[in-house]
Design a protein around this motif. Structure first.
Motif, PDB file in Angstrom:
ATOM      1  N   ALA A 129      -7.807  92.847  14.503  1.00  0.00           N
ATOM      2  CA  ALA A 129      -8.746  93.785  15.089  1.00  0.00           C
ATOM      3  C   ALA A 129     -10.106  93.113  15.294  1.00  0.00           C
ATOM      4  O   ALA A 129     -10.549  92.309  14.494  1.00  0.00           O
ATOM      5  CB  ALA A 129      -8.890  95.011  14.186  1.00  0.00           C
ATOM      6  N   SER A 208     -10.364 100.210  21.126  1.00  0.00           N
ATOM      7  CA  SER A 208     -11.384 100.563  20.136  1.00  0.00           C
ATOM      8  C   SER A 208     -11.128 101.955  19.573  1.00  0.00           C
ATOM      9  O   SER A 208     -11.375 102.221  18.381  1.00  0.00           O
ATOM     10  CB  SER A 208     -12.779 100.497  20.766  1.00  0.00           C
ATOM     11  OG  SER A 208     -13.109  99.172  21.131  1.00  0.00           O
ATOM     12  N   GLY A 211      -8.658 101.753  16.859  1.00  0.00           N
ATOM     13  CA  GLY A 211      -9.056 100.932  15.726  1.00  0.00           C
ATOM     14  C   GLY A 211      -8.761  99.463  15.850  1.00  0.00           C
ATOM     15  O   GLY A 211      -8.979  98.707  14.894  1.00  0.00           O
ATOM     16  N   GLN A 215     -15.287  96.655  15.754  1.00  0.00           N
ATOM     17  CA  GLN A 215     -15.338  97.106  14.367  1.00  0.00           C
ATOM     18  C   GLN A 215     -16.780  97.337  13.937  1.00  0.00           C
ATOM     19  O   GLN A 215     -17.720  96.714  14.455  1.00  0.00           O
ATOM     20  CB  GLN A 215     -14.694  96.048  13.465  1.00  0.00           C
ATOM     21  CG  GLN A 215     -13.258  95.712  13.820  1.00  0.00           C
ATOM     22  CD  GLN A 215     -12.332  96.904  13.661  1.00  0.00           C
ATOM     23  OE1 GLN A 215     -12.254  97.514  12.581  1.00  0.00           O
ATOM     24  NE2 GLN A 215     -11.621  97.250  14.732  1.00  0.00           N
ATOM     25  N   LYS A 223     -15.224 103.058  20.464  1.00  0.00           N
ATOM     26  CA  LYS A 223     -15.516 103.260  19.055  1.00  0.00           C
ATOM     27  C   LYS A 223     -16.235 104.590  18.831  1.00  0.00           C
ATOM     28  O   LYS A 223     -15.950 105.308  17.860  1.00  0.00           O
ATOM     29  CB  LYS A 223     -16.391 102.098  18.562  1.00  0.00           C
ATOM     30  CG  LYS A 223     -16.822 102.197  17.109  1.00  0.00           C
ATOM     31  CD  LYS A 223     -15.646 102.017  16.172  1.00  0.00           C
ATOM     32  CE  LYS A 223     -16.123 101.938  14.726  1.00  0.00           C
ATOM     33  NZ  LYS A 223     -15.006 101.901  13.769  1.00  0.00           N
ATOM     34  N   ASN A 226     -13.737 107.288  18.938  1.00  0.00           N
ATOM     35  CA  ASN A 226     -12.973 107.297  17.682  1.00  0.00           C
ATOM     36  C   ASN A 226     -13.731 108.028  16.585  1.00  0.00           C
ATOM     37  O   ASN A 226     -13.156 108.834  15.823  1.00  0.00           O
ATOM     38  CB  ASN A 226     -12.676 105.850  17.280  1.00  0.00           C
ATOM     39  CG  ASN A 226     -12.044 105.746  15.900  1.00  0.00           C
ATOM     40  OD1 ASN A 226     -12.751 105.632  14.903  1.00  0.00           O
ATOM     41  ND2 ASN A 226     -10.716 105.767  15.857  1.00  0.00           N
ATOM     42  N   GLU A 227     -15.030 107.752  16.509  1.00  0.00           N
ATOM     43  CA  GLU A 227     -15.845 108.399  15.471  1.00  0.00           C
ATOM     44  C   GLU A 227     -16.022 109.892  15.732  1.00  0.00           C
ATOM     45  O   GLU A 227     -16.227 110.680  14.795  1.00  0.00           O
ATOM     46  CB  GLU A 227     -17.218 107.715  15.399  1.00  0.00           C
ATOM     47  CG  GLU A 227     -17.151 106.261  14.928  1.00  0.00           C
ATOM     48  CD  GLU A 227     -18.495 105.562  15.009  1.00  0.00           C
ATOM     49  OE1 GLU A 227     -19.424 106.155  15.619  1.00  0.00           O
ATOM     50  OE2 GLU A 227     -18.625 104.446  14.480  1.00  0.00           O
TER      51      GLU A 227
END
Length: 551
Positions: A129, A208, A211, A215, A223, A226-227
């Protein structure tokens, strides 16, 4: 770029993309602190926080804009990998030998059949990753699609006459790819490049999101999505608005720019095996009175013979006409002399020579290019539409005569004046589409004469021209023959033109020469074969052009 080439799609796309790029440059400096600072947690959109805050108290509006830089850099990196390697591989395939070409095409087909996103997930999982791993994974996952598309384009362009001419001139494969294949594939490749950028953007965001991409503490749009996923389940969908809207707008901008550039790039706005020649020494005794000596020439497509064991000759300074219906083998016979048979065909002969050159043996391209010149049928496809006339017309002089640019230009200007092309200096600066059909054909004759060839092959050079221009072109050929003692093989459907221009005529039917007759005797009364009589009977009776006949 001229003003007339601007279009609404290009302008709108550039404006949108410019805003996104400007955001990527300025946001980290102007909003970096706001994006990292933490305030009220999970706050709803307000005047202070336009898109609210996340569970940690970060300003989602500032965070989405700051993430633009990393997202664009990663998408651009993946696109560059896919485009550069895909174009290189797809173009190189059609410059390889037949066996290696077949293997490479099979490899591309197999990779295209494998789902791209799944391949990206596998590569990302192997590399680990991270942002760099995601860029490499997405780039390599898209390469097969770009290579397949490029190979399809190159397959068509590589069969054009200007590419065949470049090969006859001995131009290197790398130069053929750079100067001939790529410029004529630019329009669809630009569109695909824009689509690839949008695809890379989406795919990197997806990695992203699951995951495998960026990162912490770094973040891109994927990302951020994802959050925000837990907040979506909690009813705070507004946390996903920022990155989602930016992904859509950036992808739309890329597609609009690609379409607009493709339209502006146009200056005019089945796989096959290569031909092969039996490379064996001539076995028949030479005939000194002939410049061209062909004995028992056979051309086939696999097991099907297209030209059947024909023999003929052309004397020094003679004009020999070849007539017959479409598909009779006229052009194939002429192209065999230039060793430019279309892909998929093979030839063999007991003897095929041009002066002291054995056309069945190995001949340096430079020697063949200086001995044989071609005048093609369609003036519209004679020249590469992406290059200016001067670049193309002087290519043979610079490549094989080792002439400097200035000397080659002057020689070509003299040749253009010799064929009575008006304003030659201007024509050298123009693109082919800016010249009329007659002008292009005169330019082609001038290029054919530049190397002072011993043989000119004129493949129906007047078919696409009007009658007045036809007469002028034929007069030029006759003048060249008379003044330079150049032999000419003239292919035509027009019996009247052949009778007026040629010294001797070969009549072909179903791949065979059924009759050889003096041009003056090409009449129904004098012809010996029934097919020749049928051709003459189907042609309006017109007297030979005496002015043309006497130069």
């Amino acid at each position: 770029m001229s003003r007339r080439r601007w279009n609404l799609g290009l302008v709108l796309g550039l404006v949108l993309l410019g805003i996104v790029v400007l955001t990527a440059v300025l946001a980290p400096f102007l909003l970096g602190t706001s994006a990292e600072s933490m305030g009220e947690r999970a706050a709803a959109p307000s005047g202070e926080y336009w898109l609210g805050t996340d569970a940690a108290g970060h300003d989602l509006f500032a965070r989405s804009l700051v993430a633009t830089r990393l997202t664009l850099l990663m998408a651009a990196g993946a696109t560059a990998i896919a485009v550069v390697l895909g174009v290189l591989f797809g173009t190189s395939v059609w410059l390889m030998g037949p066996r290696l070409r077949g293997i490479c095409l099979r490899v591309i087909d197999a990779m295209v059949a494998f789902p791209g996103l799944l391949l990206a997930l596998v590569v990302a999982a192997v590399l680990g990753a991270g942002g760099s791993s995601a860029v490499v994974a997405i780039g390599f996952a898209i390469i097969p699609y770009f290579a397949r598309f490029t190979a399809n384009l190159a397959a068509k362009v590589s069969q054009q006459e200007y590419v065949s001419t470049a090969r006859l001139l001995g131009v290197s494969n790398a130069r053929i790819a750079w100067r001939h294949l790529l410029p004529n594939m630019a329009e669809p490749l630009l569109v695909l490049t824009a689509s690839t950028f949008a695809q890379s953007l989406t795919a990197i965001s997806a990695l992203s999101f699951v995951g495998l991409g960026v990162q912490s503490p770094d973040y891109d749009w994927g990302k951020l999505l994802n959050e925000a996923l837990p907040s979506l389940l909690a009813g705070r969908a507004y946390e996903m608005v920022g990155p989602s809207v930016l992904i859509v707008l950036t992808g739309l901008a890329a597609v609009l720019v690609g379409d607009g550039l493709a339209a502006a790039a146009n200056p005019r706005a089945a796989r096959k095996q290569p031909a092969s020649v039996a490379v064996v020494p001539s076995t028949a005794e030479p005939r000194p009175d002939l410049l061209v000596d062909v004995r028992d020439l056979t051309i086939s497509n696999g097991e099907t013979p297209l030209v059947k064991c024909i023999s003929f000759g052309v004397k020094h300074g003679e004009i020999v006409g070849i007539v017959g219906e479409s598909g009779s083998g006229k052009t194939l016979t002429a192209m065999a002399l230039a060793r430019l048979l279309p892909d998929g065909l093979s030839s063999s002969a007991a003897r095929m020579s041009l002066g002291e050159l054995d056309l069945l043996g190995t001949i340096p391209p430079r020697v063949l290019a200086e001995t044989v010149s071609l005048v093609y049928q369609d003036p519209g496809t004679t020249f590469n539409p992406a290059l200016r006339m001067g670049t193309q017309l002087t290519a043979v002089l610079r490549t094989h005569k080792r002439m400097g640019a200035r000397a080659a230009r002057q020689r070509m200007l003299d040749a253009l004046r010799a064929v009575h092309l008006t304003r030659p200096e201007l024509r050298m600066r123009q693109h082919p589409h800016e010249l009329s059909g007659g002008m292009r054909q005169r330019a082609m004759i001038a290029a054919a004469l530049a190397t002072e060839p011993r043989l000119i092959i004129a493949d129906e050079p007047t078919t696409a021209l009007d009658v007045t221009v036809q007469k002028e072109i034929l007069r030029e050929l006759k003048r060249v023959n008379a003044q330079l003692d150049t032999s000419i093989v003239f292919i035509s459907h027009d019996i009247g033109v052949v009778r007026a221009l040629c010294d001797r005529v070969l009549v072909m039917y179903h791949g065979e020469i059924v009759e050889e007759i003096a041009a003056a005797d090409l009449t129904v009364e004098s012809a010996g074969h029934e097919y020749t009589k049928a051709l003459l009977a189907a042609t309006p009776s017109i007297e030979p052009n005496k002015e043309l006949s006497h130069g």
